[in-house]
Design a protein around this motif. Structure first.
Motif, short mmCIF file in Angstrom:
data_model
loop_
_atom_site.label_atom_id
_atom_site.label_comp_id
_atom_site.label_asym_id
_atom_site.label_seq_id
_atom_site.Cartn_x
_atom_site.Cartn_y
_atom_site.Cartn_z
N LYS A 98 0.83 -1.20 0.00
CA LYS A 98 0.00 0.00 0.00
C LYS A 98 0.87 1.26 0.00
CE LYS A 98 -4.05 -1.76 -0.03
NZ LYS A 98 -4.89 -1.60 -1.18
N SER A 99 2.12 1.16 0.47
CA SER A 99 2.97 2.34 0.55
C SER A 99 3.58 2.71 -0.81
CB SER A 99 4.07 2.15 1.59
OG SER A 99 4.89 1.05 1.24
N ASN A 100 4.03 1.71 -1.58
CA ASN A 100 4.70 2.04 -2.85
C ASN A 100 4.08 1.36 -4.07
OD1 ASN A 100 5.65 -0.59 -2.78
ND2 ASN A 100 7.69 -0.01 -2.07
N GLY A 101 3.09 0.50 -3.86
CA GLY A 101 2.42 -0.15 -4.98
C GLY A 101 3.14 -1.35 -5.56
N ASN A 102 4.33 -1.66 -5.06
CA ASN A 102 5.10 -2.79 -5.58
C ASN A 102 4.53 -4.11 -5.07
OD1 ASN A 102 6.85 -1.02 -6.81
ND2 ASN A 102 8.37 -1.11 -5.17
N LEU A 103 4.72 -5.17 -5.87
CA LEU A 103 4.36 -6.52 -5.41
C LEU A 103 5.45 -6.99 -4.47
CD1 LEU A 103 3.03 -8.40 -8.56
CD2 LEU A 103 1.76 -7.62 -6.58
N MET A 104 5.04 -7.62 -3.40
CA MET A 104 6.01 -8.17 -2.44
C MET A 104 5.55 -9.56 -2.03
SD MET A 104 5.18 -6.03 0.96
CE MET A 104 4.05 -6.72 2.14
#
Length: 185
Positions: free
Chosen positions: A147-153
């Motif tokens: 939610k902070s940077n939109g990257n998949l983790m």
């Protein structure tokens, strides 16, 4: 942790979503809700885990906390794709285990540490520690969008060895803990 409930995925061959994608969605929704409401009192496990997390997510806690969690509308959009069992007491002969998040050290963090410790210069760190050095972990995982940077983790999940006695503690917003156990049966 004297009660539990199972949420099983029900995949429909007519839908584009498979078990892995549904589990990712279920885990992401649960994570967002646990972070807001559970106060570290609800743990999770994946009773059918193997190389993948499987098709079931088990919630562990006391009856009141589980009832409150399920009374909230956090499963909106997934109710038709899941089968929710009744809240039940944990079997008397259950063993216990830690279910925790495991994180790999990223190449970026390795470079920063090497420079900070004085082992390498920034230029040396860039050339000797490439981004592709990081290897995937041998644990099943859920893939979430940050939610902070939109990257998949990836949230890698390890089910530790079974233990005869429970260990009390606090669970994260993922429902995981590196010290507290959940009942295993």
């Amino acid at each position: 942790m004297d009660h539990y409930l199972d949420i099983r995925l029900w995949t429909d061959p007519d839908l584009a979503l498979g078990t892995v994608e549904l589990m990712n969605t279920l885990f992401a929704k649960l994570h967002r809700h646990l972070g807001q409401t559970a106060n570290g009192r609800i743990g999770i496990s994946f009773p059918n885990h193997g190389k993948l997390l499987g098709d079931a997510l088990r919630l562990h806690g006391n009856r009141q906390d589980l009832q409150q969690l399920m009374a909230d509308n956090w499963l909106q959009g997934l109710r038709d794709l899941t089968r929710i069992a009744a809240i039940s007491p944990v079997p008397d002969q259950a063993s216990h285990r830690i279910v925790r998040r495991v994180q790999a050290k990223s190449a970026h963090n390795k470079r920063l540490r090497s420079v900070r410790k004085g082992w390498l210069t920034e230029t040396e760190a860039q050339t000797t520690i490439p981004d592709d050095q990081q290897k995937p972990l041998p644990f099943p995982y859920a893939e979430l969008q940050s939610k902070s940077n939109g990257n998949l983790m990836r949230v890698y999940i390890q089910h530790g060895p079974e233990q005869p006695e429970p260990v009390a503690g606090i669970f994260t917003a993922y429902g995981l803990s590196s010290t507290a156990t959940i009942p295993w049966f």
